[in-house]
Design a protein around this motif. Sequence first.
Motif, PDB file in Angstrom:
ATOM      1  N   GLN A 105       4.582 -24.457   3.925  1.00  0.00           N
ATOM      2  CA  GLN A 105       5.271 -25.737   4.073  1.00  0.00           C
ATOM      3  C   GLN A 105       6.765 -25.543   4.356  1.00  0.00           C
ATOM      4  N   GLY A 106       7.071 -24.536   5.175  1.00  0.00           N
ATOM      5  CA  GLY A 106       8.434 -24.288   5.602  1.00  0.00           C
ATOM      6  C   GLY A 106       9.322 -23.558   4.614  1.00  0.00           C
ATOM      7  N   GLN A 107       8.781 -23.152   3.454  1.00  0.00           N
ATOM      8  CA  GLN A 107       9.612 -22.463   2.456  1.00  0.00           C
ATOM      9  C   GLN A 107       9.060 -21.072   2.164  1.00  0.00           C
ATOM     10  N   MET A 108       9.962 -20.122   1.974  1.00  0.00           N
ATOM     11  CA  MET A 108       9.571 -18.768   1.603  1.00  0.00           C
ATOM     12  C   MET A 108       8.901 -18.813   0.231  1.00  0.00           C
ATOM     13  N   CYS A 109       7.771 -18.100   0.120  1.00  0.00           N
ATOM     14  CA  CYS A 109       7.010 -18.151  -1.130  1.00  0.00           C
ATOM     15  C   CYS A 109       6.428 -16.800  -1.522  1.00  0.00           C
ATOM     16  N   GLY A 110       6.834 -15.755  -0.836  1.00  0.00           N
ATOM     17  CA  GLY A 110       6.316 -14.427  -1.130  1.00  0.00           C
ATOM     18  C   GLY A 110       6.799 -13.439  -0.088  1.00  0.00           C
ATOM     19  N   SER A 111       6.271 -12.232  -0.169  1.00  0.00           N
ATOM     20  CA  SER A 111       6.672 -11.175   0.750  1.00  0.00           C
ATOM     21  C   SER A 111       5.456 -10.380   1.192  1.00  0.00           C
ATOM     22  N   LEU A 112       5.487  -9.933   2.440  1.00  0.00           N
ATOM     23  CA  LEU A 112       4.496  -8.998   2.968  1.00  0.00           C
ATOM     24  C   LEU A 112       5.269  -7.840   3.575  1.00  0.00           C
ATOM     25  N   LEU A 113       5.007  -6.653   3.052  1.00  0.00           N
ATOM     26  CA  LEU A 113       5.700  -5.464   3.532  1.00  0.00           C
ATOM     27  C   LEU A 113       4.667  -4.398   3.855  1.00  0.00           C
ATOM     28  N   VAL A 114       4.917  -3.625   4.881  1.00  0.00           N
ATOM     29  CA  VAL A 114       4.094  -2.463   5.175  1.00  0.00           C
ATOM     30  C   VAL A 114       5.011  -1.253   5.020  1.00  0.00           C
ATOM     31  N   VAL A 115       4.601  -0.358   4.112  1.00  0.00           N
ATOM     32  CA  VAL A 115       5.423   0.817   3.818  1.00  0.00           C
ATOM     33  C   VAL A 115       4.614   2.085   4.049  1.00  0.00           C
ATOM     34  N   GLU A 116       5.332   3.144   4.345  1.00  0.00           N
ATOM     35  CA  GLU A 116       4.725   4.459   4.532  1.00  0.00           C
ATOM     36  C   GLU A 116       5.045   5.280   3.293  1.00  0.00           C
ATOM     37  N   ALA A 117       4.010   5.787   2.618  1.00  0.00           N
ATOM     38  CA  ALA A 117       4.231   6.540   1.383  1.00  0.00           C
ATOM     39  C   ALA A 117       3.195   7.663   1.276  1.00  0.00           C
ATOM     40  N   ASP A 118       3.465   8.616   0.399  1.00  0.00           N
ATOM     41  CA  ASP A 118       2.562   9.751   0.221  1.00  0.00           C
ATOM     42  C   ASP A 118       1.178   9.318  -0.254  1.00  0.00           C
ATOM     43  N   ASP A 119       1.159   8.334  -1.174  1.00  0.00           N
ATOM     44  CA  ASP A 119      -0.104   7.882  -1.747  1.00  0.00           C
ATOM     45  C   ASP A 119       0.094   6.520  -2.401  1.00  0.00           C
ATOM     46  N   LEU A 120      -0.989   5.980  -2.939  1.00  0.00           N
ATOM     47  CA  LEU A 120      -0.948   4.657  -3.552  1.00  0.00           C
ATOM     48  C   LEU A 120       0.046   4.607  -4.709  1.00  0.00           C
ATOM     49  N   ALA A 121       0.062   5.635  -5.528  1.00  0.00           N
ATOM     50  CA  ALA A 121       0.979   5.652  -6.673  1.00  0.00           C
ATOM     51  C   ALA A 121       2.437   5.589  -6.228  1.00  0.00           C
ATOM     52  N   ALA A 122       2.779   6.295  -5.160  1.00  0.00           N
ATOM     53  CA  ALA A 122       4.156   6.276  -4.651  1.00  0.00           C
ATOM     54  C   ALA A 122       4.508   4.895  -4.103  1.00  0.00           C
ATOM     55  N   ALA A 123       3.572   4.259  -3.424  1.00  0.00           N
ATOM     56  CA  ALA A 123       3.816   2.909  -2.897  1.00  0.00           C
ATOM     57  C   ALA A 123       3.970   1.908  -4.037  1.00  0.00           C
ATOM     58  N   GLN A 124       3.157   2.035  -5.069  1.00  0.00           N
ATOM     59  CA  GLN A 124       3.264   1.146  -6.230  1.00  0.00           C
ATOM     60  C   GLN A 124       4.589   1.351  -6.947  1.00  0.00           C
ATOM     61  N   ASP A 125       5.016   2.588  -7.081  1.00  0.00           N
ATOM     62  CA  ASP A 125       6.296   2.891  -7.726  1.00  0.00           C
ATOM     63  C   ASP A 125       7.450   2.289  -6.928  1.00  0.00           C
ATOM     64  N   TRP A 126       7.391   2.423  -5.613  1.00  0.00           N
ATOM     65  CA  TRP A 126       8.426   1.842  -4.753  1.00  0.00           C
ATOM     66  C   TRP A 126       8.468   0.328  -4.933  1.00  0.00           C
ATOM     67  N   ALA A 127       7.309  -0.324  -4.919  1.00  0.00           N
ATOM     68  CA  ALA A 127       7.239  -1.782  -5.064  1.00  0.00           C
ATOM     69  C   ALA A 127       7.790  -2.234  -6.419  1.00  0.00           C
ATOM     70  N   ALA A 128       7.567  -1.445  -7.444  1.00  0.00           N
ATOM     71  CA  ALA A 128       8.028  -1.803  -8.794  1.00  0.00           C
ATOM     72  C   ALA A 128       9.548  -1.780  -8.907  1.00  0.00           C
ATOM     73  N   LYS A 129      10.217  -1.094  -7.986  1.00  0.00           N
ATOM     74  CA  LYS A 129      11.678  -0.976  -8.035  1.00  0.00           C
ATOM     75  C   LYS A 129      12.396  -1.994  -7.145  1.00  0.00           C
ATOM     76  N   ASP A 130      11.648  -2.862  -6.486  1.00  0.00           N
ATOM     77  CA  ASP A 130      12.235  -3.892  -5.622  1.00  0.00           C
ATOM     78  C   ASP A 130      13.119  -4.827  -6.458  1.00  0.00           C
ATOM     79  N   PRO A 131      14.326  -5.108  -6.023  1.00  0.00           N
ATOM     80  CA  PRO A 131      15.194  -6.032  -6.766  1.00  0.00           C
ATOM     81  C   PRO A 131      14.559  -7.405  -7.009  1.00  0.00           C
ATOM     82  N   TYR A 132      13.712  -7.868  -6.110  1.00  0.00           N
ATOM     83  CA  TYR A 132      13.003  -9.125  -6.361  1.00  0.00           C
ATOM     84  C   TYR A 132      12.137  -9.015  -7.614  1.00  0.00           C
ATOM     85  N   LYS A 133      11.466  -7.874  -7.762  1.00  0.00           N
ATOM     86  CA  LYS A 133      10.622  -7.645  -8.943  1.00  0.00           C
ATOM     87  C   LYS A 133      11.484  -7.632 -10.203  1.00  0.00           C
ATOM     88  N   ALA A 134      12.618  -6.933 -10.146  1.00  0.00           N
ATOM     89  CA  ALA A 134      13.520  -6.852 -11.298  1.00  0.00           C
ATOM     90  C   ALA A 134      14.076  -8.216 -11.683  1.00  0.00           C
TER      91      ALA A 134
END
Length: 91
Positions: A45-74
């Motif tokens: 409805q014209g308003q930002m309501c989330g994020s979709l990112l595609v990242v390159e990482a060694d494995d799932l754990a590394a991608a999850q760790d990266w996502a956990a450090k996002d300032p939006y998450k903090a």
Amino acid sequence: MMPLFAVICRDKPGALQTRLDTRDAHLAYLHDSGIVRMAGPLVEQGQMCGSLLVVEADDLAAAQDWAAKDPYKAAGLFGSTEVVEWKKVIG
């Protein structure tokens, strides 16, 4: 080439101001990390309501760790975050 992961985040209801207040730090984190291949907000409805990112990482754990450090998450913006391996087929 390292595997790709989709990071799908949904904002908490009524948290648009948190998103706006934290946007510069979030964008700097994405840029500085060097692993983001695509990124943008989800829009309803014209308003930002989330994020979709595609990242390159060694494995799932590394991608999850990266996502956990996002300032939006903090900042407590996200009501949910999902990280799944993604395979590019077209584009």
